[in-house]
Motif scaffolding. Sequence first.
Motif, short mmCIF file in Angstrom:
data_model
loop_
_atom_site.label_atom_id
_atom_site.label_comp_id
_atom_site.label_asym_id
_atom_site.label_seq_id
_atom_site.Cartn_x
_atom_site.Cartn_y
_atom_site.Cartn_z
N ALA A 57 0.88 -1.17 0.00
CA ALA A 57 0.00 0.00 0.00
C ALA A 57 0.92 1.22 0.00
CB ALA A 57 -0.90 0.01 1.21
N ILE A 58 0.71 2.11 -0.96
CA ILE A 58 1.51 3.32 -1.06
C ILE A 58 0.56 4.51 -1.08
CG2 ILE A 58 3.21 4.62 -2.40
CD1 ILE A 58 3.96 1.96 -3.79
N ILE A 59 0.83 5.47 -0.21
CA ILE A 59 0.08 6.71 -0.21
C ILE A 59 1.02 7.83 -0.62
CG2 ILE A 59 -1.26 8.37 1.15
CD1 ILE A 59 -2.02 6.00 3.00
N HIS A 60 0.61 8.59 -1.63
CA HIS A 60 1.40 9.72 -2.14
C HIS A 60 0.42 10.84 -2.48
CE1 HIS A 60 4.42 11.99 -4.31
NE2 HIS A 60 3.71 11.92 -5.42
N GLN A 61 0.66 11.99 -1.90
CA GLN A 61 -0.21 13.16 -2.12
C GLN A 61 -1.69 12.80 -1.88
OE1 GLN A 61 0.92 14.55 -6.03
NE2 GLN A 61 2.77 15.53 -5.23
N GLY A 62 -1.92 12.04 -0.83
CA GLY A 62 -3.29 11.70 -0.43
C GLY A 62 -3.94 10.60 -1.23
N LYS A 63 -3.26 10.07 -2.24
CA LYS A 63 -3.84 9.00 -3.06
C LYS A 63 -3.21 7.66 -2.68
CE LYS A 63 -5.31 11.52 -7.02
NZ LYS A 63 -5.28 12.69 -7.47
N LEU A 64 -4.03 6.62 -2.73
CA LEU A 64 -3.61 5.27 -2.38
C LEU A 64 -3.45 4.42 -3.63
CD1 LEU A 64 -3.28 2.95 -0.22
CD2 LEU A 64 -5.75 2.64 -0.39
N SER A 65 -2.34 3.70 -3.69
CA SER A 65 -2.14 2.72 -4.76
C SER A 65 -1.82 1.38 -4.09
CB SER A 65 -0.98 3.12 -5.68
OG SER A 65 -0.81 2.15 -6.70
N ILE A 66 -2.38 0.32 -4.64
CA ILE A 66 -2.21 -1.03 -4.09
C ILE A 66 -1.48 -1.89 -5.11
CG2 ILE A 66 -3.41 -3.10 -3.29
CD1 ILE A 66 -3.87 -0.76 -1.45
N GLY A 67 -0.56 -2.69 -4.63
CA GLY A 67 0.13 -3.65 -5.47
C GLY A 67 0.20 -4.98 -4.76
N ARG A 68 0.51 -6.03 -5.50
CA ARG A 68 0.65 -7.35 -4.89
C ARG A 68 1.82 -8.07 -5.52
NH1 ARG A 68 -2.90 -12.43 -5.91
NH2 ARG A 68 -1.03 -12.89 -7.05
N SER A 69 2.50 -8.84 -4.73
CA SER A 69 3.63 -9.61 -5.22
C SER A 69 3.15 -10.84 -5.97
CB SER A 69 4.51 -10.05 -4.05
OG SER A 69 3.87 -11.08 -3.33
N ALA A 70 4.09 -11.53 -6.54
CA ALA A 70 3.83 -12.83 -7.15
C ALA A 70 3.47 -13.83 -6.05
CB ALA A 70 5.06 -13.31 -7.91
N LEU A 71 2.88 -14.94 -6.45
CA LEU A 71 2.53 -16.00 -5.51
C LEU A 71 3.67 -17.00 -5.39
CD1 LEU A 71 -1.10 -16.89 -6.66
CD2 LEU A 71 -0.44 -15.55 -4.66
N LEU A 72 3.95 -17.44 -4.19
CA LEU A 72 4.91 -18.51 -3.94
C LEU A 72 4.14 -19.70 -3.40
CD1 LEU A 72 7.88 -19.55 -3.56
CD2 LEU A 72 7.66 -18.72 -1.20
N PRO A 73 4.11 -20.82 -4.14
CA PRO A 73 3.42 -22.00 -3.64
C PRO A 73 4.01 -22.44 -2.29
CG PRO A 73 4.01 -22.28 -5.94
CD PRO A 73 4.72 -21.04 -5.46
N LEU A 74 3.15 -22.90 -1.40
CA LEU A 74 3.59 -23.38 -0.09
C LEU A 74 3.30 -24.87 0.05
CD1 LEU A 74 2.32 -20.64 2.40
CD2 LEU A 74 4.68 -21.14 1.75
N PRO A 75 4.20 -25.60 0.68
CA PRO A 75 3.91 -27.00 0.98
C PRO A 75 2.68 -27.11 1.87
CG PRO A 75 6.25 -26.50 1.36
CD PRO A 75 5.54 -25.19 1.12
N VAL A 95 7.56 -1.26 -7.08
CA VAL A 95 7.79 -0.63 -8.39
C VAL A 95 6.49 -0.65 -9.19
CG1 VAL A 95 8.95 -0.93 -10.62
CG2 VAL A 95 10.28 -1.01 -8.50
N LEU A 96 5.80 -1.76 -9.20
CA LEU A 96 4.55 -1.86 -9.95
C LEU A 96 3.46 -0.97 -9.34
CD1 LEU A 96 4.46 -5.72 -10.60
CD2 LEU A 96 5.24 -3.91 -12.14
N ALA A 97 3.35 -0.95 -8.02
CA ALA A 97 2.33 -0.15 -7.37
C ALA A 97 2.57 1.35 -7.55
CB ALA A 97 2.26 -0.49 -5.88
N MET A 98 3.77 1.75 -7.91
CA MET A 98 4.10 3.16 -8.12
C MET A 98 3.58 3.69 -9.46
SD MET A 98 5.79 4.81 -5.73
CE MET A 98 6.66 6.08 -6.68
N ALA A 99 3.15 2.81 -10.36
CA ALA A 99 2.74 3.22 -11.71
C ALA A 99 1.77 4.41 -11.73
CB ALA A 99 2.16 2.03 -12.48
N PRO A 100 0.73 4.44 -10.89
CA PRO A 100 -0.18 5.60 -10.94
C PRO A 100 0.48 6.92 -10.56
CG PRO A 100 -1.22 3.75 -9.81
CD PRO A 100 0.23 3.39 -10.00
#
Length: 185
Positions: free
Chosen positions: A101-119, A171-176
Amino acid sequence: MTQQHISILVGSNNPVKIGAARDAIAQYFPDAHIECHGMHAPSLVAEQPMTEAETKLGAINRARFCQQHAIETHQPANFYIAMEGGVDQFEHGAATFAYMAIIHQGKLSIGRSALLPLPAKVFHALEAGEELGHVMDRLFNTDNIKQKGGAIGLLTQGLATRGSIYTQAIVLAMAPFINPAFFAE
């Protein structure tokens, strides 16, 4: 010419998370002086989030806490960044991931990482109330892996780490924020 100064407040004291935030922002602003600090920020979700929704909410809560703290102490930052790791059961099996979650100048951007399978046995230990870092420490005989390479580093033989995954997701969540004209409402 004056060097650009960028301040970041990260919703964690974990050095991996602070480093990931600094590294991600530095990729966009390579010539800037970046000041990056962490602070304890409550997630207001379970210690080990067990769903995507809970994980995302934890990241948002941490980022908003940082923003509110900065307002109250009159120490604003350019970016408030929070990361929350979680697990969930997907159609293809259990996996771990993190929300940004990134907040910049009052705006929120959300990003998510890749999935890592778990045993399956790791996921079952999490369902029983354990935290991923502790389960991985026990399985791999490591100490405090969550402040190092994380489960990701252990399960990928170091080819990916908690820090590298967080950095990529930020890096991806910063796009907006980097392309505001395209994201304007």
